[in-house]
Design a protein around this motif. Structure first.
Motif, PDB file in Angstrom:
ATOM      1  N   GLY A  26       4.140  -6.214   7.503  1.00 30.34           N
ATOM      2  CA  GLY A  26       5.102  -7.130   6.908  1.00 30.34           C
ATOM      3  C   GLY A  26       5.786  -6.509   5.701  1.00 30.34           C
ATOM      4  O   GLY A  26       6.110  -5.325   5.683  1.00 30.34           O
ATOM      5  N   VAL A  27       5.981  -7.322   4.672  1.00 32.69           N
ATOM      6  CA  VAL A  27       6.685  -6.893   3.460  1.00 32.69           C
ATOM      7  C   VAL A  27       5.667  -6.709   2.333  1.00 32.69           C
ATOM      8  O   VAL A  27       4.888  -7.615   2.033  1.00 32.69           O
ATOM      9  N   TRP A  28       5.665  -5.537   1.712  1.00 31.37           N
ATOM     10  CA  TRP A  28       4.702  -5.255   0.653  1.00 31.37           C
ATOM     11  C   TRP A  28       5.205  -4.129  -0.247  1.00 31.37           C
ATOM     12  O   TRP A  28       6.116  -3.378   0.123  1.00 31.37           O
ATOM     13  N   ALA A  29       4.628  -4.022  -1.409  1.00 33.77           N
ATOM     14  CA  ALA A  29       4.944  -2.933  -2.344  1.00 33.77           C
ATOM     15  C   ALA A  29       3.822  -2.804  -3.343  1.00 33.77           C
ATOM     16  O   ALA A  29       3.216  -3.804  -3.763  1.00 33.77           O
ATOM     17  N   VAL A  30       3.505  -1.564  -3.699  1.00 38.18           N
ATOM     18  CA  VAL A  30       2.474  -1.284  -4.708  1.00 38.18           C
ATOM     19  C   VAL A  30       3.046  -0.296  -5.712  1.00 38.18           C
ATOM     20  O   VAL A  30       3.527   0.775  -5.337  1.00 38.18           O
ATOM     21  N   ARG A  31       2.978  -0.666  -6.967  1.00 41.93           N
ATOM     22  CA  ARG A  31       3.444   0.223  -8.034  1.00 41.93           C
ATOM     23  C   ARG A  31       2.244   0.765  -8.786  1.00 41.93           C
ATOM     24  O   ARG A  31       1.297   0.034  -9.077  1.00 41.93           O
ATOM     25  N   ARG A  32       2.286   2.067  -9.091  1.00 41.08           N
ATOM     26  CA  ARG A  32       1.194   2.694  -9.838  1.00 41.08           C
ATOM     27  C   ARG A  32       1.744   3.464 -11.032  1.00 41.08           C
ATOM     28  O   ARG A  32       2.817   4.078 -10.952  1.00 41.08           O
TER      29      ARG A  32
END
Length: 300
Positions: A26-32
């Motif tokens: 699906g729709v996702w995002a991870v910021r590091r």
């Protein structure tokens, strides 16, 4: 003759702290925000996006490998990213296996993700000799190495730390040499792709104790002094003497950390005529005297 790339990676002392399998749907995002730590990702199936601060967003597809030797601010996301304010839904399905996005949608991507660290006190200098981003497409050997690293990270077998250190060295060298070319940014890899400069770089790495001058290095490369100087600075990104100083100091720190070599012996091995001359140069470069550094003091 010495292999400069192998020496640089060896001095970096890579070790892994996190390695995991990530599944996105699906729709996702991870910021590091990794504070300059190394990050790598190998896409096993599907596709995703990678956005690194200050660089154009790239699409990673099945068979792609990406390495960022010093990551600060980056985002991995689905091909259609969610709104900025959306929080990722991340679930640990099994130890070391995470799912991102919708729990009901069919997975769009499977990837092995690793976050490493470098044990060297001179990691910033050494990393500056490498590309800021390594992107390799469809190399089975590299993907196999990533899977070995992931498997070893999650195991509890005897000798795990030693095996991981060696695997990561091989992984880094393999990834870096696959991207070496004249299109690389200025640095060690680009310098090694220049046949003339490569000879001088190898000689310099092989004999850091020699009293090198720009003229002598130019002669090893069969170039005039001015041509060699300009070519070295253009391809490697620093002057020959700046590179030599940096390499000598990196070697000196490694020897001093081992605590088996005296300051006088270190001075001789990295090309200084006396311990006092070396101490002055080391103190100016690192901010502390070599004896204090060897005793466990921190450099500036």
């Amino acid at each position: 003759m010495s292999d400069p790339l192998t020496q640089v990676v060896g001095l970096l002392q890579p070790n892994t702290s996190v390695s995991k399998l990530v599944i996105g749907a699906g729709v996702w995002a991870v910021r590091r925000l990794d504070d300059g730590l190394p990050f790598y990702c190998a896409v096993l199936d599907g596709a995703c996006r990678l956005s690194i601060e200050g660089r154009a967003t790239i699409t990673l597809r099945s068979g792609d490998f990406v390495l960022v030797p010093a990551a600060y601010d980056f985002v991995t996301s689905s091909l259609v990213p969610p709104p900025i304010e959306a929080e990722p839904e991340m679930v640990e399905m099994d130890p070391g296996i995470f799912r991102l996005g919708s729990p009901n949608d069919r997975p769009d991507v499977r990837m092995l993700v690793g976050h490493c660290s470098f044990g060297s006190d001179d990691a910033t200098l050494l990393v500056s000799l490498l590309p800021q981003l390594v992107h390799v497409r469809d190399d089975r050997r590299l993907m196999a190495l990533v899977e070995l690293v992931n498997d070893e990270t999650r195991s509890d077998r005897p000798g795990r730390d030693v095996v991981l250190a060696r695997l990561l060295e091989v992984l880094l060298i393999e990834a870096l040499r696959l991207t070496a070319g004249r299109a690389s940014p200025p640095g060690l890899l680009r310098g090694l792709c220049d046949e003339r400069l490569a000879i001088a770089l190898r000689r310099l790495h092989e004999h850091p104790e020699k009293s090198w001058t720009v003229l002598e290095l130019a002669r090893t490369a069969a170039l005039s002094r001015s041509s060699f100087f300009d070519r070295f600075r253009r391809e490697v990104g620093v002057t020959p003497m700046e590179y030599l100083l940096s390499w000598r100091m990196a070697l000196a720190k490694d020897l001093l950390r081992g605590k088996k070599t005296s300051v006088a012996q270190v001075a001789e091995r990295v090309g200084y005529g006396s311990a006092s001359t070396f101490s002055v140069a080391f103190s100016r470069y690192s901010g502390i005297p070599p004896a204090y550094y060897a005793a466990g003091g921190s450099s500036l």
